[in-house]
Scaffold this motif. Structure first.
Motif, short mmCIF file in Angstrom:
data_model
loop_
_atom_site.label_atom_id
_atom_site.label_comp_id
_atom_site.label_asym_id
_atom_site.label_seq_id
_atom_site.Cartn_x
_atom_site.Cartn_y
_atom_site.Cartn_z
N LEU A 1 43.09 43.34 38.58
CA LEU A 1 43.73 42.19 39.20
C LEU A 1 44.60 41.45 38.20
CD1 LEU A 1 40.53 40.85 41.00
CD2 LEU A 1 42.41 42.08 42.09
N LYS A 2 45.73 40.96 38.65
CA LYS A 2 46.58 40.13 37.79
C LYS A 2 45.94 38.76 37.61
CE LYS A 2 50.89 42.35 39.31
NZ LYS A 2 52.19 42.12 39.97
N GLU A 3 46.16 38.18 36.45
CA GLU A 3 45.56 36.88 36.17
C GLU A 3 46.04 35.82 37.15
OE1 GLU A 3 42.91 34.42 34.66
OE2 GLU A 3 43.14 36.50 33.98
N PHE A 4 47.30 35.93 37.57
CA PHE A 4 47.84 34.97 38.53
C PHE A 4 47.09 35.07 39.86
CE2 PHE A 4 51.27 33.60 41.55
CZ PHE A 4 51.36 32.29 41.10
N THR A 5 46.80 36.30 40.30
CA THR A 5 46.06 36.51 41.55
C THR A 5 44.63 35.99 41.42
OG1 THR A 5 47.38 38.49 42.01
CG2 THR A 5 45.32 38.22 43.24
N ILE A 6 44.04 36.19 40.26
CA ILE A 6 42.69 35.65 40.02
C ILE A 6 42.72 34.14 40.11
CG2 ILE A 6 40.86 35.37 38.30
CD1 ILE A 6 41.62 38.17 37.24
N SER A 7 43.73 33.54 39.48
CA SER A 7 43.80 32.07 39.42
C SER A 7 44.00 31.44 40.78
CB SER A 7 44.94 31.67 38.48
OG SER A 7 45.13 30.27 38.48
N ILE A 8 44.99 31.93 41.55
CA ILE A 8 45.30 31.27 42.83
C ILE A 8 44.47 31.77 43.99
CG2 ILE A 8 47.68 30.93 42.07
CD1 ILE A 8 48.47 33.03 44.24
N GLY A 9 43.77 32.92 43.77
CA GLY A 9 43.01 33.52 44.86
C GLY A 9 41.52 33.56 44.63
N TYR A 10 41.09 34.41 43.72
CA TYR A 10 39.67 34.71 43.59
C TYR A 10 38.87 33.58 42.93
CZ TYR A 10 40.94 39.24 45.31
OH TYR A 10 41.43 40.24 46.12
N ARG B 1 35.99 42.79 34.72
CA ARG B 1 36.53 44.09 34.37
C ARG B 1 38.06 44.05 34.28
NH1 ARG B 1 34.75 46.73 38.29
NH2 ARG B 1 36.65 46.96 39.52
N SER B 2 38.70 43.35 35.22
CA SER B 2 40.16 43.24 35.20
C SER B 2 40.64 42.59 33.91
CB SER B 2 40.64 42.43 36.41
OG SER B 2 40.45 43.14 37.61
N ARG B 3 39.96 41.56 33.49
CA ARG B 3 40.35 40.86 32.26
C ARG B 3 40.14 41.73 31.03
NH1 ARG B 3 38.17 34.92 34.31
NH2 ARG B 3 40.22 34.23 35.08
N GLU B 4 39.07 42.53 31.02
CA GLU B 4 38.83 43.43 29.91
C GLU B 4 39.91 44.50 29.85
OE1 GLU B 4 36.38 43.23 27.46
OE2 GLU B 4 36.27 41.24 28.38
#
Length: 400
Positions: free
Chosen positions: A328-337, A364-367
């Motif tokens: 996952l992109k960090e932007f998607t994590i931030s505004i979504g998950y 896992r995405s961040r790693e």
């Protein structure tokens, strides 16, 4: 010097084709739009929509542009600032160019009050339509009377069957709000420089064709104000208003609301929920695949809010699919998950298995992103992916 030539209108299979040719030293493109022939009297006669439609192609070419038609000087003035913004954000792709027209004059238009928007059937457009039709969460609803479903944006031009199916579903949604639906087809996406940067100008271009009948165009915002650390989103509240002219303002709508807030509101709209369509990755473009990242993100938002999953999603998502999300992109994590996790925690779901699975996917995405930043990390990531490809049994896979 680049030139923009406007072609004469043509009738093609019950539609009016409006087209223009862009010619520069290295780029030659033909941009076209097809509108139902019954709407011909509602279409404006100046070249404002074509200037908007070709703008980022011209900025990418980097040559002064001469438009061989009438253009609103107020639009040209606003586009100077629009260009400055994008040239600052992405200088390697977009250059500031001078735009002149053979005739620079504001069009004479009748008094109009109604608003028009582009509508896809997704969360953002559903929220904007429902909000203004019902006067929800605003004291000053826009007089929204008409929406446009575009063929050639999320549904490719060669997929006519899926477009017709989606049209019937959207028509069902909007009929319940007394909002008319128009058809427009265009090759804008096919010739655009980079779609994620261009879709805002594409929406404004289409809406501007109808300025003879409508006083303003609404663009439903996808990213909330709170998440704008990086404004290179193709449609955003900073540069969308700069796609306006004095006779036809472009209004960004609902940037002050998170997706979860929008879903909470439109869950009251039964007709909207029946045909909610958030997916663009699935093979069948008229429905949700229930497997892509965006489908999963929306399904989990409904779940975190404690709302029933709409019938528009043919199946729910299980923990195993959540574990396989990403990277996952960090932007998607931030505004979504991250928002989903906050809502789940607030609603007492923190110990649910799906929440734990989502946290693992985010970790896992961040790693993976960390590994991608170094040369050794890239090699290690290749080894892991190679191993996981060979050893397909889930229990044999290397985990992060």
């Amino acid at each position: 010097m680049a030139d923009l030539w406007i072609e004469d209108r043509k009738r093609i299979n019950g539609t009016i084709e409006l087209a223009a040719r862009f010619e520069s030293q290295n780029i030659h493109q033909r941009l076209w739009y097809r509108v139902e022939a019954s709407r011909e009297n509602e279409l404006c006669s100046n070249a404002d929509p074509f200037v908007l439609g070709i703008l980022q192609i011209a900025m990418n070419a980097g040559e002064p542009l001469q438009v061989h038609a009438q253009v609103s000087p107020s639009l040209l003035r606003n586009l100077e600032d629009f260009q400055r913004a994008w040239a600052i954000w992405i200088p390697e792709k977009y250059k500031i160019i001078e735009i002149r027209a053979d005739e620079e004059q504001e069009p004479e238009l009748p008094d109009r009050t109604a608003a028009i928007m582009c509508f896809s059937g997704g969360v953002d457009s559903c929220f904007t339509a429902f909000r203004h039709a019902k006067g929800v969460l605003t004291r000053f609803p826009q007089p929204l009377k008409t929406a446009v479903l575009v063929h050639g944006f999320d549904i490719p031009l060669d997929q006519t069957e899926y477009y017709e199916s989606a049209y019937k579903k959207v028509e069902y949604q909007l009929n319940s709000l007394d909002i008319k639906l128009y058809r427009v087809a265009t090759n804008f996406k096919e010739i655009s420089v980079f779609w994620p940067h261009a879709y805002g100008t594409g929406l404004a271009s289409i809406l501007s064709f109808f300025k003879k009948q409508y006083s303003k165009g609404l663009i439903a915002q996808t990213v909330p104000y709170s998440s704008y650390k990086n404004l290179t989103e193709g449609s955003n509240p900073m540069t969308d208003p700069l796609l306006s002219s004095n006779s036809f303002p472009i209004i960004t709508d609902a940037g002050g609301f998170q997706r979860s807030e929008k879903i909470q509101v439109i869950s009251q709209w039964l007709e909207g929920m029946k045909h909610l369509r958030v997916c663009w990755e699935g093979e069948e473009k008229d429905k949700n695949c229930c497997n892509c990242e965006k489908c999963i993100r929306n399904i989990l938002t409904f779940r975190a809010l404690g709302l029933p999953i709409p019938s528009a999603f043919s199946k729910d998502v299980d923990d195993d699919r959540i574990l396989r999300l990403g990277p996952l992109k960090e932007f998607t994590i931030s505004i979504g998950y991250n928002v989903i996790l906050d809502i789940a925690k607030k609603n007492g779901m923190e110990d649910d298995s799906w929440v734990k699975a989502l946290k693992k996917s985010i970790h896992r995405s961040r790693e993976i992103r960390k590994l991608e930043l170094t040369r050794k990390g890239k090699f290690k990531l290749w080894v892991i992916r190679r191993f996981n490809k060979v050893w397909r049994h889930p229990g044999s896979r290397i985990k992060f």
